[in-house]
Design a protein around this motif. Structure first.
Motif, PDB file in Angstrom:
ATOM      1  N   LYS A  53     -35.996  91.468  48.175  1.00  0.00           N
ATOM      2  CA  LYS A  53     -36.241  92.159  49.447  1.00  0.00           C
ATOM      3  C   LYS A  53     -34.929  92.419  50.187  1.00  0.00           C
ATOM      4  O   LYS A  53     -34.686  93.518  50.690  1.00  0.00           O
ATOM      5  N   VAL A  54     -34.090  91.398  50.270  1.00  0.00           N
ATOM      6  CA  VAL A  54     -32.806  91.547  50.961  1.00  0.00           C
ATOM      7  C   VAL A  54     -31.901  92.507  50.194  1.00  0.00           C
ATOM      8  O   VAL A  54     -31.270  93.387  50.778  1.00  0.00           O
ATOM      9  N   HIS A  55     -31.866  92.362  48.880  1.00  0.00           N
ATOM     10  CA  HIS A  55     -30.993  93.205  48.060  1.00  0.00           C
ATOM     11  C   HIS A  55     -31.399  94.671  48.135  1.00  0.00           C
ATOM     12  O   HIS A  55     -30.542  95.561  48.110  1.00  0.00           O
ATOM     13  N   ALA A  56     -32.702  94.931  48.256  1.00  0.00           N
ATOM     14  CA  ALA A  56     -33.179  96.313  48.338  1.00  0.00           C
ATOM     15  C   ALA A  56     -32.654  97.014  49.585  1.00  0.00           C
ATOM     16  O   ALA A  56     -32.411  98.221  49.572  1.00  0.00           O
ATOM     17  N   ARG A  57     -32.472  96.269  50.673  1.00  0.00           N
ATOM     18  CA  ARG A  57     -31.957  96.909  51.896  1.00  0.00           C
ATOM     19  C   ARG A  57     -30.446  96.760  52.047  1.00  0.00           C
ATOM     20  O   ARG A  57     -29.863  97.233  53.007  1.00  0.00           O
ATOM     21  N   ASP A  58     -29.821  96.109  51.090  1.00  0.00           N
ATOM     22  CA  ASP A  58     -28.367  95.933  51.114  1.00  0.00           C
ATOM     23  C   ASP A  58     -27.694  97.180  50.523  1.00  0.00           C
ATOM     24  O   ASP A  58     -27.053  97.131  49.484  1.00  0.00           O
ATOM     25  N   VAL A  59     -27.874  98.300  51.204  1.00  0.00           N
ATOM     26  CA  VAL A  59     -27.410  99.581  50.676  1.00  0.00           C
ATOM     27  C   VAL A  59     -25.917  99.823  50.901  1.00  0.00           C
ATOM     28  O   VAL A  59     -25.353 100.751  50.329  1.00  0.00           O
ATOM     29  N   LEU A  60     -25.278  98.999  51.724  1.00  0.00           N
ATOM     30  CA  LEU A  60     -23.855  99.203  52.012  1.00  0.00           C
ATOM     31  C   LEU A  60     -22.959  98.190  51.290  1.00  0.00           C
ATOM     32  O   LEU A  60     -21.761  98.146  51.524  1.00  0.00           O
ATOM     33  N   GLY A  61     -23.539  97.355  50.445  1.00  0.00           N
ATOM     34  CA  GLY A  61     -22.738  96.463  49.600  1.00  0.00           C
ATOM     35  C   GLY A  61     -22.170  95.245  50.298  1.00  0.00           C
ATOM     36  O   GLY A  61     -20.960  95.028  50.297  1.00  0.00           O
TER      37      GLY A  61
END
Length: 199
Positions: A158-166
């Motif tokens: 879930k967190v990784h999916a919204r971690d779009v800016l790296g």
């Protein structure tokens, strides 16, 4: 003149940027106002915004990098706010100044979440250690610990999916989850041995 208009249209169509060029991202900005009473409405909206991973630019102004998923979530939340008697506006914005600070704030929020997962991974490892000390090698304990690891993995996804800016915390979190997986595998082998089953 025609080429200029085409260039502007092309630039305006860019919604999802590149993590390597976070300054190129457009942001969804939700500006809202909820009724003062009951206070649970304000708290509920705040929790939902935090749950989406948005950052607050100031009171009642939240932002997310523009993605289809983020837009859906903000549109649904905007609808909820208006249904409770509040008002909300959803804007698409490109940052002209302060882009690095926004990216830093967004990534810091993701890193806080990653850090929390790593902390929970440490708790998971301590729990397995406790099972060894108490010599609890049963399928019931194995199933319980396996469910806990699944929850950690789902939280990470879930967190990784919204971690779009790296955000930088992803590697340490992956490593912590991998360690949990290895320790659970070792524990499972011990359970099988205690139950007299060969692997």
């Amino acid at each position: 003149m025609g080429k200029h208009v085409a260039d502007v249209a092309k630039a305006g169509s860019r919604s999802e940027g590149d993590a390597a060029d976070p300054g190129g991202w457009r942001w969804l900005v939700l500006v809202y106002k909820v009724p003062v009473e009951p206070t649970r409405l304000r708290a509920g909206v705040w929790r939902k915004i935090k749950g989406l991973g948005a950052i607050y630019l100031q009171n009642s102004v939240a932002a997310l990098p523009q993605t289809a998923a983020a837009e859906r979530s903000f549109r649904v939340l905007r609808n909820e706010i208006t249904e409770m008697g509040g008002s909300a506006y959803l804007l698409v914005s490109q940052v002209l100044a302060g882009s690095a600070e926004m990216v830093q704030a967004f990534n810091a929020a993701r890193d806080d979440e990653y850090e929390e997962i790593v902390d929970r991974c440490q708790d998971f490892l301590k729990e397995i250690e406790k099972e060894y000390r108490a010599e609890h090698f049963t399928y019931a304990e194995l199933e319980e610990n396996d469910e806990d690891l699944v929850k950690l993995r789902n939280w990470f996804a879930k967190v990784h999916a919204r971690d779009v800016l790296g955000a930088s915390g992803v590697a340490a979190t992956r490593s912590a989850l991998q360690r949990c997986e290895e320790v659970l595998d070792e524990y499972a082998a011990r359970v099988y041995a205690e139950e007299g089953e060969s692997r």
